[in-house]
Design a protein around this motif. Structure first.
Motif, PDB file in Angstrom:
ATOM      1  N   SER B  42     -15.812 -67.144 -33.593  1.00  0.00           N
ATOM      2  CA  SER B  42     -14.476 -67.304 -34.181  1.00  0.00           C
ATOM      3  C   SER B  42     -14.563 -67.045 -35.686  1.00  0.00           C
ATOM      4  CB  SER B  42     -13.965 -68.729 -33.932  1.00  0.00           C
ATOM      5  OG  SER B  42     -14.778 -69.647 -34.634  1.00  0.00           O
ATOM      6  N   PRO B  43     -13.449 -66.647 -36.281  1.00  0.00           N
ATOM      7  CA  PRO B  43     -13.465 -66.409 -37.736  1.00  0.00           C
ATOM      8  C   PRO B  43     -13.929 -67.651 -38.506  1.00  0.00           C
ATOM      9  CG  PRO B  43     -11.399 -65.629 -36.755  1.00  0.00           C
ATOM     10  CD  PRO B  43     -12.127 -66.353 -35.681  1.00  0.00           C
ATOM     11  N   GLU B  44     -13.572 -68.837 -37.996  1.00  0.00           N
ATOM     12  CA  GLU B  44     -13.990 -70.079 -38.668  1.00  0.00           C
ATOM     13  C   GLU B  44     -15.427 -70.460 -38.337  1.00  0.00           C
ATOM     14  OE1 GLU B  44     -11.487 -69.916 -36.470  1.00  0.00           O
ATOM     15  OE2 GLU B  44      -9.760 -69.693 -37.813  1.00  0.00           O
ATOM     16  N   LYS B  45     -16.054 -69.686 -37.450  1.00  0.00           N
ATOM     17  CA  LYS B  45     -17.439 -69.984 -37.019  1.00  0.00           C
ATOM     18  C   LYS B  45     -17.577 -71.419 -36.497  1.00  0.00           C
ATOM     19  CE  LYS B  45     -19.703 -66.621 -40.018  1.00  0.00           C
ATOM     20  NZ  LYS B  45     -20.744 -66.354 -41.016  1.00  0.00           N
ATOM     21  N   ASP B  46     -16.543 -71.858 -35.810  1.00  0.00           N
ATOM     22  CA  ASP B  46     -16.558 -73.249 -35.335  1.00  0.00           C
ATOM     23  C   ASP B  46     -16.663 -73.342 -33.808  1.00  0.00           C
ATOM     24  OD1 ASP B  46     -14.127 -72.304 -34.572  1.00  0.00           O
ATOM     25  OD2 ASP B  46     -12.962 -73.984 -35.401  1.00  0.00           O
ATOM     26  N   ASN B  47     -17.044 -72.263 -33.174  1.00  0.00           N
ATOM     27  CA  ASN B  47     -17.121 -72.299 -31.699  1.00  0.00           C
ATOM     28  C   ASN B  47     -18.512 -71.945 -31.176  1.00  0.00           C
ATOM     29  OD1 ASN B  47     -17.112 -69.586 -32.333  1.00  0.00           O
ATOM     30  ND2 ASN B  47     -15.941 -68.998 -30.503  1.00  0.00           N
ATOM     31  N   VAL B  48     -19.525 -72.345 -31.937  1.00  0.00           N
ATOM     32  CA  VAL B  48     -20.897 -71.942 -31.581  1.00  0.00           C
ATOM     33  C   VAL B  48     -21.603 -73.006 -30.724  1.00  0.00           C
ATOM     34  CG1 VAL B  48     -23.148 -71.272 -32.464  1.00  0.00           C
ATOM     35  CG2 VAL B  48     -21.065 -70.656 -33.740  1.00  0.00           C
ATOM     36  N   ILE B  49     -22.116 -72.551 -29.607  1.00  0.00           N
ATOM     37  CA  ILE B  49     -22.973 -73.418 -28.777  1.00  0.00           C
ATOM     38  C   ILE B  49     -24.380 -72.831 -28.769  1.00  0.00           C
ATOM     39  CG2 ILE B  49     -23.462 -74.251 -26.449  1.00  0.00           C
ATOM     40  CD1 ILE B  49     -20.492 -74.334 -25.898  1.00  0.00           C
ATOM     41  N   LEU B  50     -25.345 -73.644 -29.114  1.00  0.00           N
ATOM     42  CA  LEU B  50     -26.744 -73.225 -29.016  1.00  0.00           C
ATOM     43  C   LEU B  50     -27.323 -73.765 -27.712  1.00  0.00           C
ATOM     44  CD1 LEU B  50     -29.324 -71.984 -30.443  1.00  0.00           C
ATOM     45  CD2 LEU B  50     -29.780 -74.319 -31.239  1.00  0.00           C
ATOM     46  N   VAL B  51     -27.850 -72.889 -26.862  1.00  0.00           N
ATOM     47  CA  VAL B  51     -28.536 -73.397 -25.664  1.00  0.00           C
ATOM     48  C   VAL B  51     -30.042 -73.228 -25.864  1.00  0.00           C
ATOM     49  CG1 VAL B  51     -26.581 -72.882 -24.149  1.00  0.00           C
ATOM     50  CG2 VAL B  51     -28.452 -71.244 -24.327  1.00  0.00           C
ATOM     51  N   CYS B  52     -30.768 -74.251 -25.451  1.00  0.00           N
ATOM     52  CA  CYS B  52     -32.218 -74.307 -25.681  1.00  0.00           C
ATOM     53  C   CYS B  52     -32.920 -74.275 -24.331  1.00  0.00           C
ATOM     54  CB  CYS B  52     -32.580 -75.593 -26.409  1.00  0.00           C
ATOM     55  SG  CYS B  52     -31.656 -75.831 -27.951  1.00  0.00           S
ATOM     56  N   HIS B  53     -33.960 -73.464 -24.236  1.00  0.00           N
ATOM     57  CA  HIS B  53     -34.607 -73.332 -22.923  1.00  0.00           C
ATOM     58  C   HIS B  53     -35.785 -74.286 -22.738  1.00  0.00           C
ATOM     59  CE1 HIS B  53     -38.162 -71.031 -24.210  1.00  0.00           C
ATOM     60  NE2 HIS B  53     -37.376 -70.280 -24.968  1.00  0.00           N
ATOM     61  N   ALA B  54     -36.243 -74.369 -21.498  1.00  0.00           N
ATOM     62  CA  ALA B  54     -37.337 -75.262 -21.121  1.00  0.00           C
ATOM     63  C   ALA B  54     -38.680 -74.534 -21.226  1.00  0.00           C
ATOM     64  CB  ALA B  54     -37.097 -75.781 -19.713  1.00  0.00           C
ATOM     65  N   LEU B  55     -39.708 -75.113 -20.681  1.00  0.00           N
ATOM     66  CA  LEU B  55     -41.079 -74.630 -20.908  1.00  0.00           C
ATOM     67  C   LEU B  55     -41.257 -73.138 -20.681  1.00  0.00           C
ATOM     68  CD1 LEU B  55     -44.190 -76.721 -20.073  1.00  0.00           C
ATOM     69  CD2 LEU B  55     -44.252 -74.266 -19.706  1.00  0.00           C
ATOM     70  N   SER B  56     -40.776 -72.640 -19.561  1.00  0.00           N
ATOM     71  CA  SER B  56     -41.091 -71.252 -19.220  1.00  0.00           C
ATOM     72  C   SER B  56     -39.929 -70.292 -19.413  1.00  0.00           C
ATOM     73  CB  SER B  56     -41.570 -71.197 -17.770  1.00  0.00           C
ATOM     74  OG  SER B  56     -40.531 -71.597 -16.904  1.00  0.00           O
ATOM     75  N   GLY B  57     -38.900 -70.729 -20.116  1.00  0.00           N
ATOM     76  CA  GLY B  57     -37.720 -69.889 -20.293  1.00  0.00           C
ATOM     77  C   GLY B  57     -37.855 -68.892 -21.435  1.00  0.00           C
TER      78      GLY B  57
END
Lengths: 385, 385
Positions: B42-57
């Protein structure tokens, strides 16, 4: 009631006169059996209890081991050590040597005096290694039967064991129904569940993937698959304990340090250090090929498959059956003992089952002696009257 | 409601400009981060989701991977494969790319494009191997923070992940409380229990005892500790599944045979064959040193130890917290999520917990997408209003 020790005992050896037929279709010649006895054989020979050991056990079940000659794998049978079931065998104990003549043998395929992969193949003059025939629990029992024949013992007042030892007790009652008065089956099963198959497969893979295994022919090379068998033993240890027991015993405590050490190779948590120690001490006293063969035998064991169904297998049993299982045992969970008990009851057989609520997992069968003792004594008393 | 795919995506790479300080006191220079993005910022950069992976991802969390250049460990990021969390990320899915800009990175120490032990050490011109600094979950998060700085992203609408990914989400909320609106912590914990420490220790031992590990400097030698890492992966697989799931999936069925084959070396049961297959395919796509470093990081993770107590650690959190755990997960059992929820509630924080009754063990977080989706969507909706 005071209990005592059977004192100092020496492991003895007996050579079977004839060849031993095996389930695989092969036969073994020149089979030697390592054994110990405790108590006195009655003139009628009607007070004999055979105790069967689990994966890593040996013939030295009770008392204090005498310094014995090196044999088989080259390991003395726990010299001067206390027997693995000493809390259960002795004067006034569960298997009361004031009344019973208790016999313990090292199982077929073993590395503690009984013929196994580390023994010399009489046909080649070299150790069998992986040319040793694959054996089953029924083969182990067949060997025990042939051994008792040599001692002139026809009938058993009881066959008892935990884990793989319990499988042998069940197999005895199925294979020789007329010759067994009672069986005592502790922390065992009629067939290991798939997760148990998996743990055993992982342990075997770990040994066989070690280049020092050398296809099973490592004897005399100066190298043995200690690294792989160490990992196998670590896996075993964790499956023998319950998660809550590990929590109580170790928690997340660091091993002799205040903070983590930022190392990959060192054991930093107490439980890590414990595992390494267990692996180290085990490889000193046990043969990797015996581990493979014994693990294979216990994964094969499946009374239902072998006899068409569990019902048909247990239908053969004439012995009175005592089953003991432990609430926290996730390797040999109580549900299997319950299945056996239910089926025996349905078939009108005499069976007694006790699920003991205890926290230590599969190891309970070696630890919860005080709670097993009255159950076993009462059960054996009822058989004698 | 229909859901869709994010389509074909390419893994991209970003080099951090400055050195990255680490918990161990060391620093890493020239850190590269592999990442993918889905949806529109979004222009406001307010819709960011960070997903983090597990050991083998890896960074390839959603969509279909474009053929990408070989990188890092030499493995393409799952060429043409479907992302590891594709069921959760996409238009109309739990992490809805119609609304959110989802970013996924390969974690620090990884072997799928982000700097790790298989990367070239700029100081020597050779791969780090075991000279790579030991990293922590906090270091992984510090790397993610530095990476987002380069993208000009200050705030995260959410950080989400399962297992080790959930640890990173928790660490984000503790390390950068003012910069995270919500965290979604699935099948995770604030500190692995001792049995989990043990499984990880066994996996690492298995790799390090493989002579082909060569003290961690195996790159370019033509040999890698595939045998040991295969066993490590087998252990992992069994701990990710529940015993009942193995029962349902394999039972004691033999692999393509009517009867046991009396072999030691062959896989005779289906579950044995499955384990070998899993090991084989894993060693082709994963680096053993990354396994060691990542496993070490997740055993170190202990919010209570790092902050004096769990209470003090969670006291820092300002993000709304969603916890999801699975009834049959014995590696990351629901009790840990419950502890976190109880403590957050006690401290007056906003927290929501769901224990999903499902049979597949730890793997549920990758399998039970349909049941997680409405929970996650509703939780994220409430944050947006």
């Amino acid at each position: 009631m005071s209990t005592g020790s059977v004192g100092i005992v020496e492991t003895r050896y007996l050579d079977l006169p004839g060849p031993l037929p095996l389930d695989s279709g092969r036969t073994l010649s020149g089979v030697r059996v390592a054994y110990e006895t405790y108590g006195t054989l009655s003139p009628e020979k009607d007070n004999v209890i055979l105790v069967c050991h689990a994966l890593s056990g040996d013939a030295h079940a009770a008392g204090i081991g005498a310094e014995s000659a090196l044999d088989g794998f080259g390991a003395a049978a726990s010299p001067k050590g206390i027997g693995w079931w000493d809390g259960m065998i002795g004067p006034g104990k569960a298997f009361d040597t004031d009344r019973f003549f208790v016999i313990s043998t090292n199982l077929l395929g073993g590395c503690r005096g009984t013929t196994g992969p580390s023994s010399i193949d009489p046909e080649t003059g070299f150790p069998y290694g992986s040319d040793f025939p694959v054996i089953t629990v029924a083969d182990m029992v067949r060997c025990e039967r042939a051994f008792l024949d040599e001692l002139g013992i026809d009938r058993l007042a009881a066959v008892a064991g935990g884990s793989l030892g319990g499988m042998q007790a069940l197999q005895w009652a199925v294979s020789y129904p007329g010759q067994v008065d009672t069986i005592v089956v502790i922390a065992s099963t009629h067939a290991l569940h798939p997760q148990g198959l998996a743990w055993n497969a992982i342990a075997r893979e770990s040994i066989m993937r070690d280049p020092d295994w050398q296809g099973g022919h490592y004897y005399g090379t100066g190298r043995a698959p200690d690294a792989g068998m160490g990992v196998a033993r670590m896996v075993g240890h964790i499956t023998y304990l319950s998660a809550p027991a590990l929590e109580t015993k170790f928690g997340r405590r660091l091993q002799g340090r205040e903070d983590v050490g930022y190392t990959i190779g060192e054991a930093e948590f107490e439980v890590e250090s414990y595992l390494r120690h267990q692996a180290e001490s085990f490889v000193k006293r046990f043969d990797a090929n015996t581990y493979l063969y014994t693990s294979r035998a216990l994964t094969y064991f499946d009374l239902g498959r072998e006899h068409g169904s569990l019902e048909q297998a247990l239908e053969k049993i004439r012995a009175r059956t005592l089953l003991i299982a432990f609430s926290s045992d996730w390797l040999y969970p109580p549900v299997a003992s319950r299945q056996i008990a239910d089926q025996l009851e349905k078939s009108g057989k005499s069976v007694e089952i006790h699920i003991i609520d205890a926290p230590y997992g599969h190891d309970c069968f070696l630890l919860e002696e005080a709670r097993q003792t009255p159950i076993v004594r009462k059960f054996l008393d009822e058989s004698r009257t």
